[in-house]
Design a protein around this motif. Structure first.
Motif, PDB file in Angstrom:
ATOM      1  N   LYS A  85       0.921  -1.162  -0.010  1.00 39.59           N
ATOM      2  CA  LYS A  85       0.046   0.191  -0.204  1.00 39.59           C
ATOM      3  C   LYS A  85       0.607   1.231   0.073  1.00 39.59           C
ATOM      4  N   ASP A  86       1.617   1.313   0.775  1.00 34.73           N
ATOM      5  CA  ASP A  86       2.545   2.463   1.005  1.00 34.73           C
ATOM      6  C   ASP A  86       4.243   1.872   1.109  1.00 34.73           C
ATOM      7  N   SER A  87       4.854   2.294  -0.046  1.00 38.28           N
ATOM      8  CA  SER A  87       6.246   1.679  -0.099  1.00 38.28           C
ATOM      9  C   SER A  87       7.465   2.579  -0.059  1.00 38.28           C
ATOM     10  N   ILE A  97       9.200   7.930  -1.106  1.00 40.35           N
ATOM     11  CA  ILE A  97       7.980   7.098  -0.385  1.00 40.35           C
ATOM     12  C   ILE A  97       6.874   7.456  -1.322  1.00 40.35           C
ATOM     13  N   SER A  99       2.754   6.088  -2.550  1.00 35.28           N
ATOM     14  CA  SER A  99       1.359   5.470  -2.164  1.00 35.28           C
ATOM     15  C   SER A  99       1.201   4.426  -3.499  1.00 35.28           C
ATOM     16  N   THR A 120       8.613   5.495   8.389  1.00 30.45           N
ATOM     17  CA  THR A 120       7.685   5.022   9.182  1.00 30.45           C
ATOM     18  C   THR A 120       6.400   5.150   8.072  1.00 30.45           C
ATOM     19  N   ASN A 121       5.520   3.987   8.660  1.00 30.59           N
ATOM     20  CA  ASN A 121       4.151   4.007   7.827  1.00 30.59           C
ATOM     21  C   ASN A 121       4.440   3.484   6.531  1.00 30.59           C
ATOM     22  N   ILE A 122       5.412   2.489   6.668  1.00 29.72           N
ATOM     23  CA  ILE A 122       5.298   1.845   5.143  1.00 29.72           C
ATOM     24  C   ILE A 122       5.361   0.298   5.047  1.00 29.72           C
ATOM     25  N   ASP A 123       4.883  -0.377   4.115  1.00 30.87           N
ATOM     26  CA  ASP A 123       4.839  -1.634   4.417  1.00 30.87           C
ATOM     27  C   ASP A 123       5.346  -2.576   3.446  1.00 30.87           C
TER      28      ASP A 123
END
Length: 128
Positions: A85-87, A97, A99, A120-123
Motif C-alpha cells: 500500500k505504501d512503499s 516514499i 502510495s 515510518t508507515n510503510i509496508d
C-alpha cells in the motif's frame, strides 16, 4: 445448431452470422473491451509525483529522465503485484516514499545526504 451469448442474450449462430445488427453489437462489444483494456494498461504505465516530492527533487537539483521514470514505474508495479500500500522505493541515490494504491510519489530524498534515515508507515521496500 449452435448459439452465441451476447450481453446475456442467446442468439442462434445462423442469425448471428447473417444479421448485421448482431455484427454491429459484436463490434461495439469489442470496442468497449478495447477501451477498458487500454485504460487498465495505461493505469499501470503512469504515476504522479506530488508537488512536495517535485520541490524536494528540485531543491537537491535531481532530474529524472525517461529511463528513471520507467524504472520507478516498474517498482510501483512490483509493489502493487505484492499487495503493498505504501512503499519505500530505493532507486540509485534516491529514497522515494510512494502510495502504491494512488500511484503517487509522496516524497523524495537523497538517501545519502539526509541526516535522518528513519521511514515510518510503510509496508514494503522496493530495491531497484
Amino acid at each position: 445448431m449452435g448459439y452465441r451469448v451476447i450481453n446475456g442474450q442467446m442468439y442462434p449462430m445462423n442469425e448471428f452470422l447473417h444479421s448485421s445488427s448482431s455484427v454491429q453489437k459484436s463490434n461495439k462489444i469489442e470496442s468497449c473491451f478495447d477501451k477498458i483494456l487500454d485504460s487498465k494498461i495505461s493505469c499501470n504505465s503512469d504515476f504522479t509525483i506530488s508537488s512536495h516530492a517535485v520541490k524536494r527533487l528540485q531543491d537537491r537539483n535531481i532530474k529524472l529522465d525517461k529511463t528513471d521514470m520507467d524504472n520507478i514505474n516498474k517498482g510501483l508495479n512490483l509493489a502493487k503485484e505484492k499487495g503493498a500500500k505504501d512503499s519505500l522505493i530505493l532507486y540509485k541515490d534516491l529514497a522515494l516514499i510512494a502510495s502504491v494504491k494512488n500511484r503517487t510519489i509522496i516524497t523524495a530524498m537523497d538517501k545519502n545526504k539526509d541526516s535522518e534515515n528513519v521511514f515510518t508507515n510503510i509496508d514494503s521496500v522496493v530495491l531497484l
